[in-house]
Design a protein around this motif. Sequence first.
Motif, PDB file in Angstrom:
ATOM      1  N   LYS A   1       0.842  -1.195   0.000  1.00 29.76           N
ATOM      2  CA  LYS A   1       0.000   0.000   0.000  1.00 29.76           C
ATOM      3  C   LYS A   1       0.874   1.241   0.000  1.00 29.76           C
ATOM      4  CE  LYS A   1      -4.080  -1.806   2.406  1.00 29.76           C
ATOM      5  NZ  LYS A   1      -5.033  -1.631   1.304  1.00 29.76           N
ATOM      6  N   PHE A   2       0.338   2.339  -0.522  1.00 27.83           N
ATOM      7  CA  PHE A   2       1.050   3.613  -0.469  1.00 27.83           C
ATOM      8  C   PHE A   2       0.756   4.274   0.875  1.00 27.83           C
ATOM      9  CE2 PHE A   2       0.511   3.284  -5.183  1.00 27.83           C
ATOM     10  CZ  PHE A   2       1.868   3.201  -5.488  1.00 27.83           C
ATOM     11  N   ILE A   3       1.442   3.849   1.912  1.00 24.07           N
ATOM     12  CA  ILE A   3       1.233   4.469   3.219  1.00 24.07           C
ATOM     13  C   ILE A   3       2.580   4.721   3.899  1.00 24.07           C
ATOM     14  CG2 ILE A   3      -1.069   3.517   3.621  1.00 24.07           C
ATOM     15  CD1 ILE A   3       0.125   1.357   5.343  1.00 24.07           C
ATOM     16  N   ASN A   4       2.562   5.617   4.891  1.00 29.24           N
ATOM     17  CA  ASN A   4       3.758   5.852   5.705  1.00 29.24           C
ATOM     18  C   ASN A   4       3.646   5.095   7.021  1.00 29.24           C
ATOM     19  OD1 ASN A   4       4.996   7.790   3.893  1.00 29.24           O
ATOM     20  ND2 ASN A   4       3.313   9.143   4.465  1.00 29.24           N
ATOM     21  N   ASP A   5       2.472   5.282   7.665  1.00 32.97           N
ATOM     22  CA  ASP A   5       2.254   4.694   8.985  1.00 32.97           C
ATOM     23  C   ASP A   5       0.771   4.310   9.039  1.00 32.97           C
ATOM     24  OD1 ASP A   5       1.627   4.278  11.641  1.00 32.97           O
ATOM     25  OD2 ASP A   5       2.180   6.292  12.312  1.00 32.97           O
ATOM     26  N   PRO A   6       0.468   3.041   9.304  1.00 28.35           N
ATOM     27  CA  PRO A   6      -0.941   2.617   9.288  1.00 28.35           C
ATOM     28  C   PRO A   6      -1.845   3.481  10.172  1.00 28.35           C
ATOM     29  CG  PRO A   6       0.493   0.715   9.553  1.00 28.35           C
ATOM     30  CD  PRO A   6       1.379   1.931   9.619  1.00 28.35           C
ATOM     31  N   ALA A   7      -1.296   3.987  11.275  1.00 26.54           N
ATOM     32  CA  ALA A   7      -2.118   4.759  12.209  1.00 26.54           C
ATOM     33  C   ALA A   7      -2.380   6.177  11.710  1.00 26.54           C
ATOM     34  CB  ALA A   7      -1.447   4.803  13.577  1.00 26.54           C
ATOM     35  N   ALA A   8      -1.599   6.616  10.677  1.00 26.06           N
ATOM     36  CA  ALA A   8      -1.712   8.015  10.244  1.00 26.06           C
ATOM     37  C   ALA A   8      -2.416   8.155   8.897  1.00 26.06           C
ATOM     38  CB  ALA A   8      -0.318   8.634  10.172  1.00 26.06           C
ATOM     39  N   VAL A   9      -2.966   7.068   8.379  1.00 27.82           N
ATOM     40  CA  VAL A   9      -3.500   7.084   7.012  1.00 27.82           C
ATOM     41  C   VAL A   9      -4.608   8.126   6.837  1.00 27.82           C
ATOM     42  CG1 VAL A   9      -4.828   5.740   5.336  1.00 27.82           C
ATOM     43  CG2 VAL A   9      -2.822   4.732   6.420  1.00 27.82           C
ATOM     44  N   VAL A  10      -5.558   8.171   7.765  1.00 27.94           N
ATOM     45  CA  VAL A  10      -6.689   9.078   7.591  1.00 27.94           C
ATOM     46  C   VAL A  10      -6.221  10.533   7.638  1.00 27.94           C
ATOM     47  CG1 VAL A  10      -8.873   9.863   8.571  1.00 27.94           C
ATOM     48  CG2 VAL A  10      -8.371   7.421   8.466  1.00 27.94           C
ATOM     49  N   ARG A  11      -5.384  10.840   8.615  1.00 30.10           N
ATOM     50  CA  ARG A  11      -4.897  12.216   8.770  1.00 30.10           C
ATOM     51  C   ARG A  11      -4.092  12.644   7.536  1.00 30.10           C
ATOM     52  NH1 ARG A  11      -0.581  13.639  11.594  1.00 30.10           N
ATOM     53  NH2 ARG A  11      -0.415  11.542  12.463  1.00 30.10           N
ATOM     54  N   GLU A  12      -3.228  11.738   7.070  1.00 32.03           N
ATOM     55  CA  GLU A  12      -2.381  12.093   5.923  1.00 32.03           C
ATOM     56  C   GLU A  12      -3.192  12.188   4.629  1.00 32.03           C
ATOM     57  OE1 GLU A  12       1.794  10.345   7.777  1.00 32.03           O
ATOM     58  OE2 GLU A  12       1.001   9.440   5.957  1.00 32.03           O
ATOM     59  N   ALA A  13      -4.229  11.370   4.512  1.00 32.72           N
ATOM     60  CA  ALA A  13      -5.099  11.480   3.334  1.00 32.72           C
ATOM     61  C   ALA A  13      -5.852  12.818   3.372  1.00 32.72           C
ATOM     62  CB  ALA A  13      -6.081  10.315   3.287  1.00 32.72           C
ATOM     63  N   LEU A  14      -6.277  13.234   4.568  1.00 24.96           N
ATOM     64  CA  LEU A  14      -6.975  14.521   4.687  1.00 24.96           C
ATOM     65  C   LEU A  14      -6.038  15.678   4.339  1.00 24.96           C
ATOM     66  CD1 LEU A  14      -9.181  14.067   7.884  1.00 24.96           C
ATOM     67  CD2 LEU A  14      -9.969  14.368   5.528  1.00 24.96           C
ATOM     68  N   THR A  15      -4.759  15.527   4.663  1.00 24.35           N
ATOM     69  CA  THR A  15      -3.777  16.543   4.277  1.00 24.35           C
ATOM     70  C   THR A  15      -3.767  16.672   2.760  1.00 24.35           C
ATOM     71  OG1 THR A  15      -2.462  15.936   6.212  1.00 24.35           O
ATOM     72  CG2 THR A  15      -1.348  17.224   4.514  1.00 24.35           C
ATOM     73  N   GLY A  16      -3.853  15.537   2.068  1.00 23.89           N
ATOM     74  CA  GLY A  16      -3.903  15.538   0.614  1.00 23.89           C
ATOM     75  C   GLY A  16      -5.194  16.140   0.083  1.00 23.89           C
ATOM     76  N   VAL A  17      -6.308  15.840   0.735  1.00 22.79           N
ATOM     77  CA  VAL A  17      -7.604  16.411   0.328  1.00 22.79           C
ATOM     78  C   VAL A  17      -7.540  17.936   0.442  1.00 22.79           C
ATOM     79  CG1 VAL A  17     -10.047  16.615   0.954  1.00 22.79           C
ATOM     80  CG2 VAL A  17      -8.967  14.355   0.899  1.00 22.79           C
ATOM     81  N   ALA A  18      -6.964  18.415   1.538  1.00 20.48           N
ATOM     82  CA  ALA A  18      -6.853  19.863   1.751  1.00 20.48           C
ATOM     83  C   ALA A  18      -6.001  20.498   0.651  1.00 20.48           C
ATOM     84  CB  ALA A  18      -6.252  20.143   3.126  1.00 20.48           C
ATOM     85  N   ALA A  19      -4.910  19.824   0.269  1.00 16.08           N
ATOM     86  CA  ALA A  19      -4.018  20.370  -0.752  1.00 16.08           C
ATOM     87  C   ALA A  19      -4.688  20.362  -2.123  1.00 16.08           C
ATOM     88  CB  ALA A  19      -2.725  19.562  -0.784  1.00 16.08           C
ATOM     89  N   ALA A  20      -5.473  19.306  -2.384  1.00 17.77           N
ATOM     90  CA  ALA A  20      -6.094  19.160  -3.700  1.00 17.77           C
ATOM     91  C   ALA A  20      -7.328  20.043  -3.867  1.00 17.77           C
ATOM     92  CB  ALA A  20      -6.481  17.697  -3.922  1.00 17.77           C
ATOM     93  N   HIS A  21      -7.995  20.340  -2.772  1.00 14.19           N
ATOM     94  CA  HIS A  21      -9.269  21.066  -2.855  1.00 14.19           C
ATOM     95  C   HIS A  21      -9.268  22.279  -1.928  1.00 14.19           C
ATOM     96  CE1 HIS A  21     -10.777  17.779  -5.266  1.00 14.19           C
ATOM     97  NE2 HIS A  21     -10.343  16.947  -4.357  1.00 14.19           N
ATOM     98  N   PRO A  22      -8.551  23.317  -2.332  1.00 16.12           N
ATOM     99  CA  PRO A  22      -8.466  24.506  -1.465  1.00 16.12           C
ATOM    100  C   PRO A  22      -9.817  25.184  -1.262  1.00 16.12           C
ATOM    101  CG  PRO A  22      -7.374  24.872  -3.580  1.00 16.12           C
ATOM    102  CD  PRO A  22      -7.752  23.440  -3.551  1.00 16.12           C
TER     103      PRO A  22
END
Lengths: 332, 205
Positions: free
Chosen positions: A3-24
């Motif tokens: 999977k494209f992940i850094n840390d299993p426990a941080a997946v939701v937070r890091e995905a939301l960081t991406g959502v924020a960057a993609a959809h200002p």
Amino acid sequence: MKKFINDPAAVVREALTGVAAAHPDLRVDIEQQIVVRADAPRSGKVGVLSGGGSGHEPLHGGFVGLGMLDAAVPGEVFTSPVPDQILAATQAVDGGAGVVHIVKNYTGDVMNFQMAAELAGDEGIDVRTVLVDDDVAVEDSTWTAGRRGTGATLVVEKVTGALAETGASAAAVAAAGSRVDELSASFAVALTACTTPAAGKPGFDLPDDEMEVGVGIHGEPGRRREKLRPAREIAAMTVEAILGAKPLPSGSEAIVLVNGLGGTPLIELYLMYGEVATLLDKAGVRVARNLVGNYVTSLDMAGMSVTVCRADAEILRLWDAPVRTPALRWGV
Amino acid sequence: MDVALARSWVTAIATAVTEQADYLTQLDSAIGDADHGVNLNRGFTAVVAALDTADPRTVGDVFVKTGTTLVSKVGGAAGPLYGTAFRAIGKALPAEGSTVDAAELGAALRAGLAAVQKLGAAVPGDKTIVDAYGPAVAAFEKAADDGLPAAARAAAEAAAEGMRATTGLHARKGRASYLGPRSVGHQDPGATSTWLIFQALADVT
């Protein structure tokens, strides 16, 4: 499972960081885990909010924007959000006309949203709840957890969001949502299990020549396991289950979703749509609108669900109303 | 039980949940959505951190703090259910005084069970937390006259028995209910975590 992940426990937070960057144009609170429309709250407009476990993307965050949700509250993967989060999002979208919570019928989601609704009620916010339970693979019974909320959630969010945009009351918006749920039925078949980031391996083993019939969207096994069959026969079984549970009078119009569970390519979804459309036509159902793609997913599960929502002119009008969200966009 | 022992119990639960997180998740993979161990581990880790910075004056305060933290950190069904249970246990204990006796704790555990059943609408035999919690409370109450350590041991044994008996049950509540008859043959993850909680109480008393 890779999977494209850094840390299993941080997946939701890091995905939301991406959502924020993609959809200002969306307000993403990464700490609280809430996604809010930029212009919320709008005075006098009913806020429409939904949420649930993550892993079903684009549901729900991908449906935040004009004409659909005012806020989405993602929990951890396959885990409902907590009351504090739901309350924060409810406050963020309350423009004084009340807030409608769209809740998929799962034990945890129902409890957490109920607790949040009570807390919001204490603050004087008029919260109405629409429970979505469209999955006809599960028997409906007052002695069980009841049917699951799956593909029809998208139709409920689209219709309630469009109605709220017109300035309708919280009671009217909630009633429209419940009506869509009552008129909808879904059924899903899986070809593989899915892998949650925390578990790291598939939830169950499925031999190459077998399928799980009547699955939900959380990687749990289905109602039964069967030998894999040609797509035409799977489509027939699916349509039969749907029309058997919620018969449509001949000549009815419907909104039909052929939805991928995350790991099935569009070419197969379109193939299935062709089969489903033919079967519905034979059954006297006119497909007035359709949607084919990955909308209510179960991580990387290969599989598909079919949702049929019987639609009248009012539902079709709200379905056609302008929508501008990351995952659904038309008329604007 | 005094405040220090109440804290020890909660810390022992956290340790047990961390150690058994993979096992709970594995049980949950079979009939649920593979998140029970992860979620409880996140919750009880947060509880230990919250208690470290709190200064509870009574045993009841320890459990109310525990429950409130679980509700706001766990999510899913386990968060509201265990959170509500601990809050109800805490609120049922005397608001004054630094210790509680076995009879008082037994009555509070009973209040916790009632709160869980009210929220989850589960009855014995539905293949849930209740199938371990119910027998544990009954055994605790029965042995309460023999003192806390004896009552806690009896409760842990009854919880283990109830937990093992869930294997043969057909789930009627929670996510396992979607499997219908296919849920039979798998031990319930919620009943298993309930046993861990009562076993932790037996271990520290």
